[in-house]
Design a protein around this motif. Structure first.
Motif, PDB file in Angstrom:
ATOM      1  N   ASN A  41     -13.692   2.893   6.286  1.00 44.11           N
ATOM      2  CA  ASN A  41     -12.429   2.961   5.525  1.00 44.11           C
ATOM      3  C   ASN A  41     -11.335   2.315   6.353  1.00 44.11           C
ATOM      4  O   ASN A  41     -10.599   2.970   7.091  1.00 44.11           O
ATOM      5  CB  ASN A  41     -12.071   4.416   5.202  1.00 44.11           C
ATOM      6  N   VAL A  43      -7.860   0.381   7.012  1.00 44.02           N
ATOM      7  CA  VAL A  43      -6.504   0.256   6.474  1.00 44.02           C
ATOM      8  C   VAL A  43      -5.694  -0.652   7.405  1.00 44.02           C
ATOM      9  O   VAL A  43      -5.736  -0.492   8.634  1.00 44.02           O
ATOM     10  CB  VAL A  43      -5.814   1.625   6.339  1.00 44.02           C
ATOM     11  N   PRO A 143      -4.606   4.468  -3.971  1.00 47.58           N
ATOM     12  CA  PRO A 143      -4.062   3.896  -2.736  1.00 47.58           C
ATOM     13  C   PRO A 143      -4.559   2.470  -2.480  1.00 47.58           C
ATOM     14  O   PRO A 143      -5.506   2.011  -3.101  1.00 47.58           O
ATOM     15  CB  PRO A 143      -4.594   4.855  -1.668  1.00 47.58           C
ATOM     16  N   ASN A 145      -5.572  -0.398   0.663  1.00 47.43           N
ATOM     17  CA  ASN A 145      -5.948  -0.558   2.072  1.00 47.43           C
ATOM     18  C   ASN A 145      -5.086  -1.583   2.785  1.00 47.43           C
ATOM     19  O   ASN A 145      -4.849  -1.467   3.988  1.00 47.43           O
ATOM     20  CB  ASN A 145      -7.415  -0.965   2.174  1.00 47.43           C
ATOM     21  N   SER A 184       3.317   5.301  -3.121  1.00 50.03           N
ATOM     22  CA  SER A 184       2.738   6.412  -3.876  1.00 50.03           C
ATOM     23  C   SER A 184       3.800   7.262  -4.553  1.00 50.03           C
ATOM     24  O   SER A 184       3.536   7.895  -5.581  1.00 50.03           O
ATOM     25  CB  SER A 184       1.889   7.289  -2.948  1.00 50.03           C
ATOM     26  N   ASP A 193       1.726   6.697   3.442  1.00 52.83           N
ATOM     27  CA  ASP A 193       0.714   6.249   2.488  1.00 52.83           C
ATOM     28  C   ASP A 193      -0.538   5.742   3.190  1.00 52.83           C
ATOM     29  O   ASP A 193      -1.644   5.818   2.632  1.00 52.83           O
ATOM     30  CB  ASP A 193       1.287   5.161   1.588  1.00 52.83           C
ATOM     31  N   GLN A 197      -4.738   8.118   3.482  1.00 48.73           N
ATOM     32  CA  GLN A 197      -6.062   7.608   3.134  1.00 48.73           C
ATOM     33  C   GLN A 197      -7.125   7.992   4.158  1.00 48.73           C
ATOM     34  O   GLN A 197      -8.298   7.684   3.980  1.00 48.73           O
ATOM     35  CB  GLN A 197      -6.009   6.080   3.003  1.00 48.73           C
ATOM     36  N   PRO A 199      -7.837   6.816   7.262  1.00 49.04           N
ATOM     37  CA  PRO A 199      -8.609   5.630   7.658  1.00 49.04           C
ATOM     38  C   PRO A 199      -9.547   5.929   8.820  1.00 49.04           C
ATOM     39  O   PRO A 199      -9.234   6.736   9.707  1.00 49.04           O
ATOM     40  CB  PRO A 199      -7.528   4.626   8.060  1.00 49.04           C
TER      41      PRO A 199
END
Length: 516
Positions: A41, A43, A143, A145, A184, A193, A197, A199
């Protein structure tokens, strides 16, 4: 001053639109390893350079070829990864709308015309092939990335409300139209934001704009440079926030020297090209300036020898061929008229009015018929009136501060950039993160170029391949170079085997005659 100056156009680029083709390597996931890094993941945080901004705009093709998207595609070759989501623009025009009003310009493209010899001349122009359709008030659902926000300074990534539409109407604006599209909530910050997520891996390239605004306005306001102590505090918060969110692996990218980019290096400061006669005439004009100012100082009770010494700096000499332009500088006791010739390292901005150089004597002297009459009086041994003498002094037409970077302004930029980069390196080392020396990479592009299978990438405006038509942001090929360097440092730091890309498979600038 058209009798004195011959200025050679710099935009006769003669560029070839086609690109070489390359065979794509076979990429199998089990052929590579993620090592100690978890790319599942990813970002990316940053500004326009992270977003994929190019040609003075953000548009779909640029976003697709942003360095974070290139990285995400390569990460997917070494392990299972989540979808890398991008807040795409609605089109390739590049302009932004706020309701019915266009608030940013369309992208630049290369218009091809032909000179009197039938030779192609390519010039950057605003693309008019389609109207923009990206409305910042049409919110996207995240969201995302790629959290690159064009125009953001370091501290903007921490600012609540940076994506609040109401902030666009404030004076000065407190929101960024690009972040308004995908924040967001109205009060969310870019960092909030990003960390929401959770990351597993991140990249952070921020700080360019903390000094770029000062540079692109000719160093008019030193206070516009973000204080290095403030930068350290902000950058520390950004890294801490990302690491504490669970992203123990990541890469920090340092700040290039903005004076290496074509926006500052394309127009040479010695482009005042003179014939022997023109050089003699211009030398005679400045000799007259020195003589008149000697008399002015003596009338102010300055001793003759001292007056002559002070005024002698204005007796500029010119020769046949290239000469350096005259530049305005602050008036001081040692330089009371506030002008001199540029030195070798000083820079002209790409936005300078190039038509004023040959037509108005910009960068030397605007010699009108009235001034010529006064010069004739001096040549015959006559004494001009004070009003006539003032006409000569006022004819000096040095380049304004807003159009150039002098030695001190360049040093201000480099001092701040060096301190920013020291902070970035220290935090990378303290947190066990990969560190990319983008400053060294882009300096190499600017000085020697970087070779690839089918050629060399340089910083030459329009034809070098690295920089887009705004002279500041990269092309897809330039972003691919950056991505490869990031991959190289990630592999070193985390014992991973992420494959690099072939930069020759990425484009450069776009020719189009759909312009006004």
């Amino acid at each position: 001053m058209r009798n004195y100056i011959k200025y050679i156009g710099i935009l006769a680029l003669g560029m070839v639109a086609c690109e070489p083709e390359f065979d794509n390597p076979v990429d199998e996931q089990d052929a590579y390893s993620n090592g100690e890094a978890d790319f599942s993941n990813y970002v990316a945080l940053g500004n326009s350079l992270t977003a994929g901004y190019a040609d003075n705009a953000l548009y779909i093709t640029g976003q697709e070829n942003s360095y974070p998207n290139i990285l995400a595609q390569q990460f997917a070759k070494v392990q299972e990864t989540q979808e890398f989501r991008i807040p795409y623009m609605a089109d390739n025009a590049g302009g932004l709308l706020a309701g019915d009003q266009q608030i940013t310009s369309n992208r630049l493209v290369l218009e091809t015309l032909f000179n009197e010899n039938g030779e192609p001349v390519q010039t950057p122009k605003v693309y008019t092939g389609m109207a923009p359709t990206t409305n910042v008030l049409n919110k996207l659902t995240g969201p995302f990335n790629n959290m690159g926000v064009p125009g953001a300074r370091s501290y903007h990534l921490l600012a609540p409300g940076y994506g609040n539409p109401e902030g666009l109407m404030a004076d000065p604006a407190t929101a960024n139209p690009y972040f308004v599209r995908f924040a967001s909530s109205p009060e969310a910050s870019v960092l909030e934001d990003a960390v929401a997520q959770q990351p597993s891996f991140f990249s952070l390239w921020i700080g360019n704009n903390d000094v770029l605004g000062y540079a692109t306005t000719g160093g008019l306001n030193e206070a516009s440079i973000t204080d290095p102590a403030m930068f350290t505090g902000v950058y520390t918060q950004l890294v801490s926030g990302l690491v504490q969110s669970g992203a123990e692996e990541g890469v920090l990218i340092n700040i290039p020297d903005v004076t290496d980019v074509p926006f500052f290096t394309t127009i040479p400061n010695n482009a005042l090209v003179l014939s022997a006669e023109q050089a003699a005439n211009l030398t005679g004009f400045f000799k007259a300036v020195a003589g008149i100012f000697t008399q002015v100082l003596m009338q102010q009770q300055v001793p003759q020898e001292q007056a002559a010494q002070i005024a002698s700096q204005y007796a500029l000499t010119f020769s046949e061929g290239p000469n350096r332009f005259v530049i305005d500088v602050p008036e001081t006791q040692t330089n009371p008229l506030g002008f001199r010739q540029m030195t070798e390292e000083e820079l002209l901005l790409f936005t300078i009015d190039r038509t004023a150089i040959p037509t108005q004597g910009y960068g030397s002297a605007a010699v009108s018929p009235q001034v010529m009459q006064v010069l004739g009086i001096l040549q015959q041994g006559g004494q001009p009136t004070p009003e006539q003498a003032q006409l000569v002094l006022e004819a000096v037409n040095g380049i304004d501060d807003k159009d150039a970077l002098d030695t001190q302004e360049i040093q201000n930029i480099r001092n701040a950039t060096a301190k920013y980069n020291e902070t970035i390196l220290n935090l990378a080392q303290a947190n066990g993160l990969a560190h990319v020396d983008a400053a060294a990479l882009l300096n190499k592009v600017a000085t020697t170029g970087i070779s690839f299978d089918a050629g060399t990438v340089t910083s030459t405006f329009g034809s070098g391949g690295a920089f887009s038509l705004d002279g500041i942001h990269l092309t897809p090929r330039g972003y691919a170079l950056v991505a490869n360097k990031i991959i190289e440092e990630i592999n070193k730091t985390y014992n991973s085997e992420v494959p690099t890309v072939n930069v020759g498979n990425y484009g450069t600038v776009t020719p189009s005659n759909e312009v006004n």
